[in-house]
Motif scaffolding. Structure first.
Motif, PDB file in Angstrom:
ATOM      1  N   LEU A  93       0.860  -1.190   0.000  1.00 43.87           N
ATOM      2  CA  LEU A  93       0.000   0.000   0.000  1.00 43.87           C
ATOM      3  C   LEU A  93       0.896   1.240   0.000  1.00 43.87           C
ATOM      4  O   LEU A  93       0.589   2.235   0.660  1.00 43.87           O
ATOM      5  CB  LEU A  93      -0.917  -0.025   1.238  1.00 43.87           C
ATOM      6  CG  LEU A  93      -1.736  -1.316   1.453  1.00 43.87           C
ATOM      7  CD1 LEU A  93      -2.510  -1.256   2.770  1.00 43.87           C
ATOM      8  CD2 LEU A  93      -2.701  -1.556   0.284  1.00 43.87           C
TER       9      LEU A  93
ATOM     10  N   THR B 183      -2.094   3.592   0.359  1.00 43.17           N
ATOM     11  CA  THR B 183      -2.825   3.330  -0.889  1.00 43.17           C
ATOM     12  C   THR B 183      -4.074   2.515  -0.584  1.00 43.17           C
ATOM     13  O   THR B 183      -4.056   1.640   0.291  1.00 43.17           O
ATOM     14  CB  THR B 183      -1.931   2.519  -1.849  1.00 43.17           C
ATOM     15  OG1 THR B 183      -0.720   3.246  -2.062  1.00 43.17           O
ATOM     16  CG2 THR B 183      -2.612   2.281  -3.189  1.00 43.17           C
TER      17      THR B 183
ATOM     18  N   ASN C 243       0.766   3.557  -4.506  1.00 40.43           N
ATOM     19  CA  ASN C 243      -0.460   3.943  -5.216  1.00 40.43           C
ATOM     20  C   ASN C 243      -0.710   3.174  -6.498  1.00 40.43           C
ATOM     21  O   ASN C 243      -1.321   3.690  -7.446  1.00 40.43           O
ATOM     22  CB  ASN C 243      -0.480   5.464  -5.489  1.00 40.43           C
ATOM     23  CG  ASN C 243      -0.448   6.254  -4.204  1.00 40.43           C
ATOM     24  OD1 ASN C 243      -0.743   5.719  -3.133  1.00 40.43           O
ATOM     25  ND2 ASN C 243      -0.074   7.520  -4.284  1.00 40.43           N
TER      26      ASN C 243
ATOM     27  N   PHE D 169      -5.580   6.994  -2.353  1.00 46.13           N
ATOM     28  CA  PHE D 169      -4.820   6.812  -1.111  1.00 46.13           C
ATOM     29  C   PHE D 169      -5.408   7.742  -0.060  1.00 46.13           C
ATOM     30  O   PHE D 169      -6.183   8.646  -0.392  1.00 46.13           O
ATOM     31  CB  PHE D 169      -3.329   7.126  -1.324  1.00 46.13           C
ATOM     32  CG  PHE D 169      -3.070   8.494  -1.898  1.00 46.13           C
ATOM     33  CD1 PHE D 169      -3.056   9.622  -1.094  1.00 46.13           C
ATOM     34  CD2 PHE D 169      -2.865   8.663  -3.265  1.00 46.13           C
ATOM     35  CE1 PHE D 169      -2.848  10.889  -1.618  1.00 46.13           C
ATOM     36  CE2 PHE D 169      -2.659   9.934  -3.800  1.00 46.13           C
ATOM     37  CZ  PHE D 169      -2.647  11.034  -2.983  1.00 46.13           C
TER      38      PHE D 169
ATOM     39  N   ARG E  34       1.125   7.791   4.106  1.00 43.10           N
ATOM     40  CA  ARG E  34       0.217   7.735   2.952  1.00 43.10           C
ATOM     41  C   ARG E  34      -0.098   6.266   2.698  1.00 43.10           C
ATOM     42  O   ARG E  34       0.820   5.447   2.535  1.00 43.10           O
ATOM     43  CB  ARG E  34       0.884   8.360   1.728  1.00 43.10           C
ATOM     44  CG  ARG E  34      -0.075   8.559   0.563  1.00 43.10           C
ATOM     45  CD  ARG E  34       0.664   8.877  -0.716  1.00 43.10           C
ATOM     46  NE  ARG E  34       1.440   7.730  -1.135  1.00 43.10           N
ATOM     47  CZ  ARG E  34       2.355   7.752  -2.100  1.00 43.10           C
ATOM     48  NH1 ARG E  34       2.629   8.877  -2.724  1.00 43.10           N
ATOM     49  NH2 ARG E  34       3.012   6.660  -2.428  1.00 43.10           N
TER      50      ARG E  34
ATOM     51  N   ARG F  23     -12.214   3.216  -0.365  1.00 43.72           N
ATOM     52  CA  ARG F  23     -11.631   4.407   0.281  1.00 43.72           C
ATOM     53  C   ARG F  23     -12.568   4.907   1.382  1.00 43.72           C
ATOM     54  O   ARG F  23     -12.100   5.223   2.492  1.00 43.72           O
ATOM     55  CB  ARG F  23     -11.400   5.511  -0.762  1.00 43.72           C
ATOM     56  CG  ARG F  23     -10.763   6.763  -0.178  1.00 43.72           C
ATOM     57  CD  ARG F  23     -10.492   7.806  -1.236  1.00 43.72           C
ATOM     58  NE  ARG F  23     -11.715   8.432  -1.705  1.00 43.72           N
ATOM     59  CZ  ARG F  23     -11.853   9.054  -2.878  1.00 43.72           C
ATOM     60  NH1 ARG F  23     -10.839   9.134  -3.715  1.00 43.72           N
ATOM     61  NH2 ARG F  23     -13.001   9.600  -3.215  1.00 43.72           N
TER      62      ARG F  23
END
Ligand code: PMP
Length: 351
Positions: free
Chosen positions: A29, A332, A32, A293, A330, A272
């Motif tokens: 992850l 993904t 991206n 992400f 961050r 998401r």
């Protein structure tokens, strides 16, 4: 560094790509990519092309241009194809920046912009994002610099509204505005239709994320024909065969299989929303994201520590060290199963 290395580059700090480890299987992850494989049509078309690899690819990318023009609604002379969108971004620095056309971009944005600027000896200025990581549009009005705006931005996922972007483009008629739309398919609004109105706008896009072709390296630009011709001058002066045969075929297949593209994109948006909700339940702050992400932090654990704990447990996310974002990671958006595994592991770490 050897004693032969050109002094042009001896101070260059290269871009650090996200890890692509080969030692074990991770839930990945961190860069991206899509967690869905390429469209079956893309795979089939690339496979057929493999038998013709003794021949150079079409430097004019005609099959791709035809498919993209038809499916995305631009004319062929408004399009240019490149080896990932990284390549067109580099071309933009080469073509549209120099001492009298310095570059400007956000302080927190895609880490390749300062590298391309340095590679091409282009002076640049970083424009600080506001506290909440949104850009202040006023900072971009009439600046007389070549602007690079990732929209949605990375690694924050935040989006600049189209009417603000339009004001920025209109206020800089003597300078190019590059809008990097690597993540636009995940809920952002595209500036691309504006290329018919503004001859100073270049929009860059990629097949790496929403079309599951990161490993094929395929990106493209959309702009008025005059700008496209400038970029073609750069492309033909570096590598006219920048898009290889298999990638070109895969790109055509990916474009033609719109149903597959829509299905995956919808799944990513749903996942998401699920992920953001689960992470918030665990006490994370999650920035609103228009990308594939989320950018998150937790009061109880530092950004780097969390990255390490996850890595040890087989989950890779991306941590960045600059001061302003060091408490963040961050993440993904992968498949639903991958995100369920992530939340389970996070629960364990936080306990
Ligand atoms: N722009 C942004 C904002 C990105 O995050 C990335 C992915 N690293 C790219 C461009 C380049 O992607 P690619 O070269 O795979 O098209």
């Amino acid at each position: 560094m050897s004693r032969f290395f050109s002094s042009r580059y001896d101070k260059l700090t290269p871009y650090t790509p996200g890890e692509q480890p080969q030692d074990r299987r991770y839930i990945k992850l961190n860069t991206n990519e899509s967690s869905y494989p390429p469209s079956p049509l893309a795979i089939e078309m690339a496979r057929e092309e493999a038998g013709k690899l003794q021949l150079y690819s079409d430097p004019e990318c005609r099959s791709l241009k035809r498919a993209a023009a038809e499916i995305l609604g631009f004319s062929e002379d408004e399009l240019i194809f490149t080896n990932g969108s990284d390549e067109i971004l580099n071309f933009a620095f080469m073509a549209f920046c120099d001492d009298s056309h310095p570059a400007a971009f956000a302080d927190i944005t895609y880490g390749f912009y300062p590298v391309f600027a340095a590679l091409n000896s282009v002076p640049y200025r970083e424009i600080p994002l506001r506290e909440d990581f949104t850009p202040d549009p006023a900072d971009y009005i009439g600046t007389n610099e070549t602007l690079f705006i990732a929209n949605p931005n990375a690694p924050t996922g935040r989006e600049l509204p189209m009417e603000k972007l339009k004001e920025i483009i209109a206020s800089n008629p003597g300078r190019i505005v590059v809008v990097d739309e690597a993540y636009v398919d995940f809920g952002g609004e595209s500036a691309a239709p504006l290329v018919r109105e503004y001859d100073n706008l270049l929009v860059t896009r990629t097949f790496s994320k929403s079309r599951s072709l990161a490993g094929a390296r395929l990106g493209f630009g959309i702009a008025c024909p005059e700008l496209i011709r400038d970029l073609e001058t750069i492309r033909y002066s570096t590598n006219p065969y920048n898009v290889n045969r298999m990638t070109m075929a895969a790109g055509v297949g990916a474009l033609k299989d719109q149903a597959y593209f829509e299905r995956n994109r919808t799944a990513i948006l749903e996942t998401r929303a699920y992920t953001a909700e689960e992470l918030e339940k665990l006490g994370f702050s999650v920035l609103p994201s228009s990308a594939n992400f989320v950018f998150v932090k937790h009061e109880k654990i530092g950004g780097e520590a969390l990255y390490r704990e996850l890595r040890e447990r087989g989950i890779l996310v991306r941590h960045f060290s600059p001061e302003r974002i060091r408490e963040y990671n961050r993440i993904t958006i992968g498949s639903r199963e991958e995100m369920e595994a992530l939340t389970a592991v996070l629960r364990e770490i936080l306990a």
